[in-house]
Design a protein around this motif. Structure first.
Motif, PDB file in Angstrom:
ATOM      1  N   GLY A  58       0.980  -1.257  -0.017  1.00 15.73           N
ATOM      2  CA  GLY A  58       0.156  -0.123   0.125  1.00 15.73           C
ATOM      3  C   GLY A  58       0.787   1.273   0.092  1.00 15.73           C
ATOM      4  N   THR A  59       2.070   1.278  -0.406  1.00 18.80           N
ATOM      5  CA  THR A  59       3.131   2.236  -0.331  1.00 18.80           C
ATOM      6  C   THR A  59       2.365   3.418  -1.494  1.00 18.80           C
ATOM      7  OG1 THR A  59       5.108   1.115  -0.208  1.00 18.80           O
ATOM      8  CG2 THR A  59       5.280   3.165  -1.267  1.00 18.80           C
ATOM      9  N   ASN A  60       2.489   4.744  -0.918  1.00 20.47           N
ATOM     10  CA  ASN A  60       2.027   6.075  -1.759  1.00 20.47           C
ATOM     11  C   ASN A  60       3.173   6.914  -1.572  1.00 20.47           C
ATOM     12  OD1 ASN A  60       0.528   7.670  -3.030  1.00 20.47           O
ATOM     13  ND2 ASN A  60      -0.852   8.265  -1.455  1.00 20.47           N
ATOM     14  N   VAL A  61       4.068   7.142  -2.709  1.00 18.99           N
ATOM     15  CA  VAL A  61       5.034   7.866  -2.832  1.00 18.99           C
ATOM     16  C   VAL A  61       4.896   8.829  -3.869  1.00 18.99           C
ATOM     17  CG1 VAL A  61       7.544   7.966  -3.110  1.00 18.99           C
ATOM     18  CG2 VAL A  61       6.410   6.087  -2.003  1.00 18.99           C
ATOM     19  N   THR A  62       5.210  10.069  -3.744  1.00 18.25           N
ATOM     20  CA  THR A  62       5.004  11.208  -4.778  1.00 18.25           C
ATOM     21  C   THR A  62       6.368  11.050  -5.699  1.00 18.25           C
ATOM     22  OG1 THR A  62       5.958  12.885  -3.591  1.00 18.25           O
ATOM     23  CG2 THR A  62       3.819  12.708  -3.337  1.00 18.25           C
ATOM     24  N   VAL A  63       6.276  11.672  -7.099  1.00 19.84           N
ATOM     25  CA  VAL A  63       7.431  11.505  -7.796  1.00 19.84           C
ATOM     26  C   VAL A  63       8.443  12.392  -7.085  1.00 19.84           C
ATOM     27  CG1 VAL A  63       8.257  12.140  -9.996  1.00 19.84           C
ATOM     28  CG2 VAL A  63       6.011  11.323  -9.815  1.00 19.84           C
ATOM     29  N   ALA A  64       8.227  13.446  -6.537  1.00 19.01           N
ATOM     30  CA  ALA A  64       9.244  14.291  -6.078  1.00 19.01           C
ATOM     31  C   ALA A  64      10.013  13.639  -4.896  1.00 19.01           C
ATOM     32  CB  ALA A  64       8.614  15.587  -5.712  1.00 19.01           C
ATOM     33  N   ASP A  65       9.235  13.004  -4.066  1.00 20.66           N
ATOM     34  CA  ASP A  65       9.768  12.253  -2.860  1.00 20.66           C
ATOM     35  C   ASP A  65      10.606  11.057  -3.524  1.00 20.66           C
ATOM     36  OD1 ASP A  65       8.885  14.031  -1.010  1.00 20.66           O
ATOM     37  OD2 ASP A  65       7.102  12.668  -0.471  1.00 20.66           O
ATOM     38  N   TYR A  66      10.070  10.411  -4.206  1.00 20.06           N
ATOM     39  CA  TYR A  66      10.811   9.325  -5.131  1.00 20.06           C
ATOM     40  C   TYR A  66      12.283   9.603  -5.487  1.00 20.06           C
ATOM     41  CZ  TYR A  66      11.858   5.223  -8.231  1.00 20.06           C
ATOM     42  OH  TYR A  66      12.209   4.307  -8.798  1.00 20.06           O
ATOM     43  N   ILE A  67      12.214  10.885  -6.203  1.00 21.93           N
ATOM     44  CA  ILE A  67      13.305  11.280  -6.829  1.00 21.93           C
ATOM     45  C   ILE A  67      14.412  11.881  -5.771  1.00 21.93           C
ATOM     46  CG2 ILE A  67      14.412  13.056  -8.447  1.00 21.93           C
ATOM     47  CD1 ILE A  67      12.035  12.846 -10.152  1.00 21.93           C
ATOM     48  N   SER A  68      13.778  12.399  -4.886  1.00 23.21           N
ATOM     49  CA  SER A  68      14.651  12.872  -3.664  1.00 23.21           C
ATOM     50  C   SER A  68      15.460  11.866  -3.056  1.00 23.21           C
ATOM     51  CB  SER A  68      13.795  13.645  -2.626  1.00 23.21           C
ATOM     52  OG  SER A  68      14.613  14.159  -1.538  1.00 23.21           O
ATOM     53  N   THR A  69      14.693  10.711  -2.799  1.00 28.01           N
ATOM     54  CA  THR A  69      15.317   9.486  -2.213  1.00 28.01           C
ATOM     55  C   THR A  69      16.371   8.786  -2.939  1.00 28.01           C
ATOM     56  OG1 THR A  69      13.144   9.031  -1.053  1.00 28.01           O
ATOM     57  CG2 THR A  69      14.818   7.042  -1.283  1.00 28.01           C
TER      58      THR A  69
END
Length: 543
Positions: free
Chosen positions: A350-361
């Motif tokens: 059920g992960t919900n990740v934004t594109v911005a957060d994903y790229i930051s990680t």
């Protein structure tokens, strides 16, 4: 009349003999005093387990003295013996920084916590059954119902759970403590507890029907760190014949190897944490620190900056890095199992990740490699970012296990087995989450309140049989533990070039070869992902 009476007497004698054969009717002598166990299981919980009435449990047996006062931050000390017979029917206190035996908050604990619990279905103290000793994950203790050993003990092994110090109580390092030890060690009191428990079991388990020369150490998460530290520690020499580290061993080149529970600190990091705690507590000497109430220490040590309490590379209890051990071979060259669950170590149902957060990680984790990772694990939208967050985490865990097995096969003589667990227990929404395999390993679904289905009992029978087989023979395929209607699929060990793992999936119809479909040696990561992660790993300095 006389014949009837005689027959009744014979039947009664047989019944009495059978009952007396159970070890809970015996008084057993240990190093510190006599103990008597109690029946571990009953018909209400466990009638579905044949032989449940034969299992004895001994709860709360002390294996060392209190860790309070002057014993705080010392190796476990011998305790005084007791007079009379201890009826071991109550779990002992949990250690600070863990939880109480009832699962209550951290406010309920006692520093007199170095105790253990034993389960066996042996009918005689002379049986010499193989032994499994369990190290719990962070925040737990040896009395959790999830770790109840009754179901697993029915597979003809002795199961032991125990408590050990964690948090600052187990891992605090200070120059004063180093000097007090004779310049031998500091920062590894939890590891010394683990070794002390192993030694107690080695010295006493024969009286409980166990074989002191066949002890396998098993644990999950932080408990898997205990397992692997034991494998690497010369202090455990001759005490173990095998090891199972659930959710815990990764390629030393993996950044997560320093962040997750299986990691350890160098001495500089550990000393810095110790100095920071002293400052927060407003104490200047070791004597003052030992007088601070445990509740106060726990309160301050829980701050975010202290989430890195873990074992210390001290040159004694933990003498070498993982990488150094892999290059030369482990201190204890024993067969080993390790693996991961599908939804852990960065992956979550059920992960919900934004594109911005994903790229930051990606940028913070992989630096100059982030662009390549984004190409292989793209994120055009939030759905894809969430999916590839999980995929990348799962690939990393899988490849880390494979690589470790490959390295192990080059330097160690003992076999190394890896697995991938993807079964989600019913009645919860976290998927195949961290710790989700434990109740199946222990074959104790009776201890957890979930809406179990028939397939869950089949999985528990299967998984616990692989573990019990390994405890018996150091090989998950041999031991005769499986009592189900299927055939255990063959679990192959790693080789120096393998990129496969054993897929622990739910049982399925028998295939034409007589093996359950769904239990297979499979490669579950794409070749290009394997290449990318291995290229990245090789660019890093190993842990």
């Amino acid at each position: 009349m006389k014949i009837s009476t005689l027959r009744f007497g014979l039947v009664q004698a047989v019944l009495v003999a059978a009952v007396n054969a159970y070890l809970y009717n015996s008084t057993i002598q240990t190093k510190y005093g006599a103990v008597k166990g109690i029946p571990a299981l009953n018909a209400t919980c466990c009638s579905y387990l044949p032989g449940y009435e034969s299992v004895t449990v001994w709860k709360g047996i002390s294996f060392a003295a209190t860790t309070a006062g002057e014993n705080r931050w010392k190796p476990p000390q011998p305790r005084r013996g007791w007079n009379g017979t201890l009826v071991a029917d109550t779990f002992g206190s949990a250690c600070p920084a863990g939880t109480s035996p009832t699962g209550a908050t951290d406010d309920v604990y006692d520093e007199d916590c170095l105790n253990l619990n034993i389960w066996t279905s042996a009918n005689s103290t002379a049986e010499k059954r193989p032994v499994m000793i369990w190290s719990y994950p962070a925040g737990a203790n040896g009395a959790w119902s999830m770790f109840d050993g009754g179901g697993l003990a029915l597979k003809d092994i002795v199961v032991v759970t125990y408590n050990y110090r964690t948090g600052p109580y187990g891992w605090l390092a200070m120059p004063e403590l180093w000097e007090e030890s004779g310049n031998i060690t500091t920062g590894n009191y939890g590891l010394l507890d683990q070794i002390a428990a192993l030694k107690w079991v080695h010295e006493n388990i024969a009286a409980f029907g166990g074989d002191p020369n066949r002890i396998t150490t098993v644990g999950q998460s932080a408990g898997s760190a205990a397992v692997y530290h034991t494998v690497n520690s010369p202090l455990a020499k001759g005490l173990i014949v095998g090891a199972i580290a659930e959710s815990g061993i990764r390629d030393p080149h993996d950044p997560a190897a320093t962040q997750l529970a299986e990691g350890y600190n160098n001495m500089t990091t550990s000393l810095k944490l110790g100095a920071e705690l002293k400052s927060l507590l407003n104490v200047t000497t070791l004597e003052e620190l030992r007088q601070v109430p445990a509740q106060t220490i726990s309160k301050y040590s829980g701050f975010t900056s202290f989430q890195n309490w873990r074992a210390t590379l001290d040159g004694y209890a933990l003498p070498e890095t993982y990488w150094e051990e892999l290059q030369k071979g482990p201190a204890n060259d024993v067969p080993l199992i390790t693996g991961n669950t599908k939804d852990e170590s960065g992956a979550a149902y059920g992960t919900n990740v934004t594109v911005a957060d994903y790229i930051s990680t990606l940028n913070s984790t992989y630096g100059s490699w982030a662009r390549r990772f984004l190409e292989e694990y793209p994120a055009a939208n939030s759905t894809q970012a969430s999916m590839n967050t999980n995929l990348l985490a799962r690939d990393t865990s899988l490849i880390g296990s494979w690589n470790f097995g490959n390295y192990w096969a080059k330097s160690a003589s003992s076999p190394f087995y890896t697995y991938y667990w993807d079964h989600a227990p019913p009645g919860q929404d976290q998927g195949a989450h961290h710790m989700s395999e434990i109740t199946y390993v222990f074959n104790n679904l009776y201890g957890t309140d979930l809406p179990w289905e028939p397939v869950d009992y089949e999985i528990a029978e299967t998984l616990s049989s692989y573990w019990a087989n390994f405890v018996k023979t150091s090989n998950p395929n041999k031991g005769g533990s499986y009592r189900g209607n299927r055939t255990l699929a063959y679990w192959a060990p790693s080789t120096s070039s393998s990129a496969t793992t054993f897929h622990l999936a739910p049982p399925a119809p028998i295939n034409k070869n007589g093996l359950p479909v769904g239990y297979a040696q499979v490669q579950v990561a794409k070749e290009n992902h394997i290449t990318l992660l291995n290229d990245f790993f090789q660019s890093r300095v190993p842990l």
